[in-house]
Design a protein around this motif. Structure first.
Motif, PDB file in Angstrom:
ATOM      1  N   ASN A  36       0.871  -1.165   0.000  1.00  0.00           N
ATOM      2  CA  ASN A  36       0.000   0.000   0.000  1.00  0.00           C
ATOM      3  C   ASN A  36       0.913   1.221   0.000  1.00  0.00           C
ATOM      4  OD1 ASN A  36      -1.800   2.113   0.635  1.00  0.00           O
ATOM      5  ND2 ASN A  36      -3.171   0.664   1.614  1.00  0.00           N
ATOM      6  N   ALA A  37       1.002   1.909  -1.137  1.00  0.00           N
ATOM      7  CA  ALA A  37       1.896   3.063  -1.284  1.00  0.00           C
ATOM      8  C   ALA A  37       1.087   4.332  -1.487  1.00  0.00           C
ATOM      9  CB  ALA A  37       2.824   2.847  -2.479  1.00  0.00           C
ATOM     10  N   GLU A  38       1.440   5.347  -0.727  1.00  0.00           N
ATOM     11  CA  GLU A  38       0.758   6.639  -0.849  1.00  0.00           C
ATOM     12  C   GLU A  38      -0.761   6.462  -0.729  1.00  0.00           C
ATOM     13  OE1 GLU A  38       2.701   9.447  -1.186  1.00  0.00           O
ATOM     14  OE2 GLU A  38       4.406   8.088  -1.113  1.00  0.00           O
ATOM     15  N   GLY A  39      -1.198   5.504   0.124  1.00  0.00           N
ATOM     16  CA  GLY A  39      -2.616   5.252   0.322  1.00  0.00           C
ATOM     17  C   GLY A  39      -3.264   4.486  -0.818  1.00  0.00           C
ATOM     18  N   GLN A  40      -2.471   3.955  -1.730  1.00  0.00           N
ATOM     19  CA  GLN A  40      -2.989   3.236  -2.893  1.00  0.00           C
ATOM     20  C   GLN A  40      -2.358   1.846  -2.943  1.00  0.00           C
ATOM     21  OE1 GLN A  40      -2.270   5.308  -6.564  1.00  0.00           O
ATOM     22  NE2 GLN A  40      -3.791   4.141  -7.663  1.00  0.00           N
ATOM     23  N   GLY A  62      11.428  -1.311  -6.339  1.00  0.00           N
ATOM     24  CA  GLY A  62      10.845  -0.260  -5.513  1.00  0.00           C
ATOM     25  C   GLY A  62       9.698   0.468  -6.178  1.00  0.00           C
ATOM     26  N   ASP A  63       9.612   0.411  -7.524  1.00  0.00           N
ATOM     27  CA  ASP A  63       8.458   0.990  -8.207  1.00  0.00           C
ATOM     28  C   ASP A  63       7.214   0.224  -7.765  1.00  0.00           C
ATOM     29  OD1 ASP A  63      10.091   2.719  -9.647  1.00  0.00           O
ATOM     30  OD2 ASP A  63       9.984   1.563 -11.509  1.00  0.00           O
ATOM     31  N   VAL A  64       6.100   0.928  -7.629  1.00  0.00           N
ATOM     32  CA  VAL A  64       4.845   0.290  -7.270  1.00  0.00           C
ATOM     33  C   VAL A  64       3.910   0.369  -8.466  1.00  0.00           C
ATOM     34  CG1 VAL A  64       2.851   0.302  -5.716  1.00  0.00           C
ATOM     35  CG2 VAL A  64       5.132   0.862  -4.832  1.00  0.00           C
ATOM     36  N   VAL A  65       3.554  -0.791  -9.009  1.00  0.00           N
ATOM     37  CA  VAL A  65       2.640  -0.848 -10.150  1.00  0.00           C
ATOM     38  C   VAL A  65       1.221  -0.702  -9.623  1.00  0.00           C
ATOM     39  CG1 VAL A  65       1.809  -2.230 -12.089  1.00  0.00           C
ATOM     40  CG2 VAL A  65       4.225  -2.357 -11.413  1.00  0.00           C
ATOM     41  N   VAL A  73      -4.302  -2.078 -10.585  1.00  0.00           N
ATOM     42  CA  VAL A  73      -3.566  -3.198 -10.000  1.00  0.00           C
ATOM     43  C   VAL A  73      -3.541  -2.976  -8.496  1.00  0.00           C
ATOM     44  CG1 VAL A  73      -1.295  -4.281  -9.795  1.00  0.00           C
ATOM     45  CG2 VAL A  73      -2.170  -3.613 -12.052  1.00  0.00           C
ATOM     46  N   ARG A  74      -4.134  -3.899  -7.743  1.00  0.00           N
ATOM     47  CA  ARG A  74      -4.217  -3.772  -6.283  1.00  0.00           C
ATOM     48  C   ARG A  74      -3.213  -4.669  -5.564  1.00  0.00           C
ATOM     49  NH1 ARG A  74      -7.093   0.300  -6.820  1.00  0.00           N
ATOM     50  NH2 ARG A  74      -9.270   0.241  -7.356  1.00  0.00           N
ATOM     51  N   GLY A  75      -2.498  -5.503  -6.332  1.00  0.00           N
ATOM     52  CA  GLY A  75      -1.513  -6.404  -5.758  1.00  0.00           C
ATOM     53  C   GLY A  75      -0.877  -7.239  -6.849  1.00  0.00           C
ATOM     54  N   PHE A  76       0.059  -8.112  -6.440  1.00  0.00           N
ATOM     55  CA  PHE A  76       0.782  -8.912  -7.423  1.00  0.00           C
ATOM     56  C   PHE A  76      -0.147  -9.843  -8.197  1.00  0.00           C
ATOM     57  CE2 PHE A  76       3.892 -12.420  -8.479  1.00  0.00           C
ATOM     58  CZ  PHE A  76       4.508 -11.719  -9.500  1.00  0.00           C
ATOM     59  N   GLY A  77      -1.173 -10.387  -7.552  1.00  0.00           N
ATOM     60  CA  GLY A  77      -2.123 -11.252  -8.246  1.00  0.00           C
ATOM     61  C   GLY A  77      -2.824 -10.538  -9.386  1.00  0.00           C
ATOM     62  N   ASP A  78      -3.205  -9.285  -9.156  1.00  0.00           N
ATOM     63  CA  ASP A  78      -3.818  -8.487 -10.224  1.00  0.00           C
ATOM     64  C   ASP A  78      -2.846  -8.276 -11.374  1.00  0.00           C
ATOM     65  OD1 ASP A  78      -6.121  -8.186  -8.719  1.00  0.00           O
ATOM     66  OD2 ASP A  78      -5.789  -6.058  -8.254  1.00  0.00           O
ATOM     67  N   LEU A  79      -1.587  -7.996 -11.041  1.00  0.00           N
ATOM     68  CA  LEU A  79      -0.581  -7.768 -12.086  1.00  0.00           C
ATOM     69  C   LEU A  79      -0.380  -9.021 -12.932  1.00  0.00           C
ATOM     70  CD1 LEU A  79       1.510  -5.955 -13.436  1.00  0.00           C
ATOM     71  CD2 LEU A  79       3.140  -6.632 -11.652  1.00  0.00           C
ATOM     72  N   ILE A  96       2.898   3.476 -12.643  1.00  0.00           N
ATOM     73  CA  ILE A  96       3.689   3.190 -11.449  1.00  0.00           C
ATOM     74  C   ILE A  96       3.738   4.412 -10.531  1.00  0.00           C
ATOM     75  CG2 ILE A  96       5.171   1.493 -12.603  1.00  0.00           C
ATOM     76  CD1 ILE A  96       7.375   3.724 -12.639  1.00  0.00           C
ATOM     77  N   ILE A  97       4.079   4.145  -9.277  1.00  0.00           N
ATOM     78  CA  ILE A  97       4.434   5.210  -8.343  1.00  0.00           C
ATOM     79  C   ILE A  97       5.921   5.036  -8.060  1.00  0.00           C
ATOM     80  CG2 ILE A  97       4.140   6.151  -6.024  1.00  0.00           C
ATOM     81  CD1 ILE A  97       1.226   5.177  -6.144  1.00  0.00           C
ATOM     82  N   ARG A  98       6.676   6.099  -8.321  1.00  0.00           N
ATOM     83  CA  ARG A  98       8.123   6.110  -8.062  1.00  0.00           C
ATOM     84  C   ARG A  98       8.437   7.410  -7.323  1.00  0.00           C
ATOM     85  NH1 ARG A  98      11.769   5.680 -13.162  1.00  0.00           N
ATOM     86  NH2 ARG A  98      11.172   3.477 -12.997  1.00  0.00           N
ATOM     87  N   ASP A  99       9.083   7.285  -6.186  1.00  0.00           N
ATOM     88  CA  ASP A  99       9.444   8.452  -5.375  1.00  0.00           C
ATOM     89  C   ASP A  99       8.231   9.333  -5.096  1.00  0.00           C
ATOM     90  OD1 ASP A  99      12.133   7.632  -5.367  1.00  0.00           O
ATOM     91  OD2 ASP A  99      12.518   8.682  -7.264  1.00  0.00           O
ATOM     92  N   GLY A 100       7.078   8.687  -4.850  1.00  0.00           N
ATOM     93  CA  GLY A 100       5.868   9.416  -4.487  1.00  0.00           C
ATOM     94  C   GLY A 100       5.112  10.025  -5.646  1.00  0.00           C
TER      95      GLY A 100
END
Length: 117
Positions: A36-40, A62-65, A73-79, A96-100
């Motif tokens: 859960n990154a940046e509330g997402q 470190g990138d969040v898809v 995409v809510r998790g690895f299973g979704d990806l 993606i989310i990278r560095d916020g």
């Protein structure tokens, strides 16, 4: 865990099986964990496979898809499900989310030769 397979992909696989052709599935070239990154919710990349589509597109550990081809995409299973819903050689937008900060990256999917996404 269950995944829906689009009918056009199922037909393509069935036709290939009937004709004796090998079945090729798409390959992004990452391993990831649910996060859960940046509330997402998303899939945080833990491994980028060398010489994969993800590597060529500049995806990083470190990138969040959070999106794949317009689908959240809510998790690895979704990806994994989204990658498998596409064909090798397709170019897809990966959000993606990278560095916020949210970024969009174009990735050309490869052919899966292992049990990775």
């Amino acid at each position: 865990v269950g995944f829906a397979v689009p009918s056009d992909i199922a037909v393509t696989y069935a036709d290939g099986i009937i004709s004796g052709e090998p079945i090729e599935t798409a390959f992004l070239g990452v391993q990831a964990d649910d996060v859960n990154a940046e509330g997402q919710a998303g899939a945080e990349i833990t491994v980028v496979v060398d010489d994969s589509g993800a590597d060529a597109a500049g995806l990083q550990v470190g990138d969040v898809v959070v999106g794949f081809a317009g689908v959240p995409v809510r998790g690895f299973g979704d990806l994994v499900a989204q990658v498998r819903a596409h064909q090798p050689g397709e170019s897809v937008e990966v959000l993606i989310i990278r560095d916020g900060e949210e970024q969009s990256v174009q990735v050309t999917l490869g052919v899966n030769t292992e049990d990775l996404s």
